[in-house]
Design a protein around this motif. Structure first.
Motif, PDB file in Angstrom:
ATOM      1  N   MET A   1       9.921 119.816  65.884  1.00 27.49           N
ATOM      2  CA  MET A   1       9.743 119.446  67.271  1.00 27.49           C
ATOM      3  C   MET A   1       8.283 119.052  67.512  1.00 27.49           C
ATOM      4  N   ILE A   2       8.111 118.053  68.328  1.00 26.71           N
ATOM      5  CA  ILE A   2       6.779 117.573  68.699  1.00 26.71           C
ATOM      6  C   ILE A   2       6.541 117.954  70.156  1.00 26.71           C
ATOM      7  N   GLU A   3       5.398 118.550  70.433  1.00 25.32           N
ATOM      8  CA  GLU A   3       5.054 118.861  71.817  1.00 25.32           C
ATOM      9  C   GLU A   3       4.261 117.691  72.379  1.00 25.32           C
ATOM     10  N   ILE A   4       4.726 117.152  73.512  1.00 26.64           N
ATOM     11  CA  ILE A   4       4.146 115.953  74.098  1.00 26.64           C
ATOM     12  C   ILE A   4       3.630 116.267  75.494  1.00 26.64           C
ATOM     13  N   GLU A   5       2.389 115.872  75.774  1.00 29.23           N
ATOM     14  CA  GLU A   5       1.833 115.993  77.123  1.00 29.23           C
ATOM     15  C   GLU A   5       2.328 114.797  77.931  1.00 29.23           C
ATOM     16  N   VAL A   6       2.816 115.046  79.143  1.00 29.64           N
ATOM     17  CA  VAL A   6       3.345 113.982  80.001  1.00 29.64           C
ATOM     18  C   VAL A   6       2.556 113.944  81.303  1.00 29.64           C
ATOM     19  N   HIS A  11       4.692 111.842  90.664  1.00 27.83           N
ATOM     20  CA  HIS A  11       4.423 113.113  91.346  1.00 27.83           C
ATOM     21  C   HIS A  11       2.985 113.602  91.142  1.00 27.83           C
ATOM     22  N   GLN A  12       2.166 112.827  90.421  1.00 32.61           N
ATOM     23  CA  GLN A  12       0.775 113.192  90.135  1.00 32.61           C
ATOM     24  C   GLN A  12       0.691 114.580  89.509  1.00 32.61           C
ATOM     25  N   THR A  13       1.500 114.800  88.470  1.00 30.20           N
ATOM     26  CA  THR A  13       1.517 116.076  87.764  1.00 30.20           C
ATOM     27  C   THR A  13       1.381 115.836  86.272  1.00 30.20           C
ATOM     28  N   GLN A  14       1.137 116.912  85.559  1.00 28.87           N
ATOM     29  CA  GLN A  14       1.020 116.880  84.107  1.00 28.87           C
ATOM     30  C   GLN A  14       1.755 118.093  83.564  1.00 28.87           C
ATOM     31  N   PHE A  15       2.570 117.895  82.502  1.00 27.38           N
ATOM     32  CA  PHE A  15       3.323 118.991  81.910  1.00 27.38           C
ATOM     33  C   PHE A  15       3.619 118.645  80.458  1.00 27.38           C
ATOM     34  N   ARG A  16       4.257 119.569  79.738  1.00 27.70           N
ATOM     35  CA  ARG A  16       4.597 119.354  78.334  1.00 27.70           C
ATOM     36  C   ARG A  16       6.110 119.360  78.152  1.00 27.70           C
ATOM     37  N   ILE A  17       6.558 118.537  77.205  1.00 20.21           N
ATOM     38  CA  ILE A  17       7.954 118.547  76.799  1.00 20.21           C
ATOM     39  C   ILE A  17       7.991 118.634  75.277  1.00 20.21           C
ATOM     40  N   TRP A  47      -0.476 107.437  74.006  1.00 26.56           N
ATOM     41  CA  TRP A  47      -1.704 107.536  73.219  1.00 26.56           C
ATOM     42  C   TRP A  47      -1.779 108.898  72.566  1.00 26.56           C
ATOM     43  N   TYR A  48      -2.690 109.053  71.629  1.00 29.37           N
ATOM     44  CA  TYR A  48      -2.847 110.294  70.881  1.00 29.37           C
ATOM     45  C   TYR A  48      -4.294 110.753  71.004  1.00 29.37           C
ATOM     46  N   GLN A  49      -4.475 112.070  71.160  1.00 25.44           N
ATOM     47  CA  GLN A  49      -5.816 112.639  71.208  1.00 25.44           C
ATOM     48  C   GLN A  49      -5.862 113.829  70.269  1.00 25.44           C
ATOM     49  N   GLN A  50      -7.033 114.032  69.683  1.00 22.72           N
ATOM     50  CA  GLN A  50      -7.188 115.144  68.758  1.00 22.72           C
ATOM     51  C   GLN A  50      -7.173 116.460  69.523  1.00 22.72           C
ATOM     52  N   VAL A  56      -5.323 117.870  64.296  1.00 19.53           N
ATOM     53  CA  VAL A  56      -3.985 117.593  64.796  1.00 19.53           C
ATOM     54  C   VAL A  56      -4.115 116.613  65.948  1.00 19.53           C
ATOM     55  N   TRP A  57      -3.250 115.600  65.956  1.00 23.37           N
ATOM     56  CA  TRP A  57      -3.283 114.591  67.017  1.00 23.37           C
ATOM     57  C   TRP A  57      -2.082 114.815  67.927  1.00 23.37           C
ATOM     58  N   VAL A  58      -2.352 115.000  69.221  1.00 23.11           N
ATOM     59  CA  VAL A  58      -1.323 115.306  70.207  1.00 23.11           C
ATOM     60  C   VAL A  58      -0.928 114.027  70.942  1.00 23.11           C
ATOM     61  N   PRO A  59       0.391 113.731  71.030  1.00 23.07           N
ATOM     62  CA  PRO A  59       0.822 112.544  71.778  1.00 23.07           C
ATOM     63  C   PRO A  59       0.812 112.798  73.282  1.00 23.07           C
ATOM     64  N   TYR A  60       0.452 111.768  74.032  1.00 26.56           N
ATOM     65  CA  TYR A  60       0.434 111.804  75.492  1.00 26.56           C
ATOM     66  C   TYR A  60       1.257 110.638  76.015  1.00 26.56           C
TER      67      TYR A  60
END
Length: 116
Positions: A1-6, A11-17, A47-50, A56-60
Motif C-alpha cells: 500500500m502507498i500512502e498518498i497526501e491529498v 474543501h481547502q483540506t489536506q488528508f492521507r489515503i 508530485w513527489y516530495q522527499q 523515501v519519496w511521498v506522492p502528493y
C-alpha cells in the motif's frame, strides 16, 4: 500500500489515503465528502516530495470536485472504528514546505548513447 497526501481544492483540506497505485493527472477518484456522501474528484496535479524520515519519496495529489457530478451516493454504514478527521487548512499544509533556503535544481544527464 502507498500512502498518498491529498490536497482537496474544493474543501481547502489536506488528508492521507492509502492506495495500491498513484493516480495520474486527469484520472478520477471517489472520495468521501464531509457530510458522509461520496463524490467524484479529478486529479489536477501529482508530485513527489522527499519524506522527513529518509530516502523515501511521498506522492502528493491535488484534486477538485468533478464538474456536474450528479452521482453522489451515501457512504456505507460506519464500522466500530471511526476514521479520525485528518483535515487541515491548506495554509497550514503549505507552511510545512516553506523553508529558509531556495530549492536547488538537479541536473539530469539524459544522454543514453553508448560510448565506445
Amino acid at each position: 500500500m502507498i500512502e498518498i497526501e491529498v490536497q482537496n481544492e474544493t474543501h481547502q483540506t489536506q488528508f492521507r489515503i492509502k492506495s495500491l497505485t498513484v493516480p495520474r493527472i486527469g484520472e478520477g477518484l471517489r472520495l468521501k465528502e464531509p457530510d458522509g456522501t461520496w463524490a467524484s474528484y479529478d486529479v489536477l496535479d501529482v508530485w513527489y516530495q522527499q519524506a522527513d524520515y529518509g530516502e523515501v519519496w511521498v506522492p502528493y495529489l491535488h484534486v477538485k470536485t468533478t464538474p456536474a457530478d450528479g452521482g453522489v451516493s451515501m457512504a456505507p454504514a460506519p464500522t466500530t472504528q471511526e476514521m479520525p478527521n485528518q483535515a487541515m487548512p491548506i495554509a497550514d499544509f503549505l507552511a510545512k514546505f516553506e523553508g529558509d533556503h531556495e530549492h536547488e535544481t538537479v541536473k539530469l544527464n539524459l544522454d543514453l548513447g553508448e560510448e565506445g
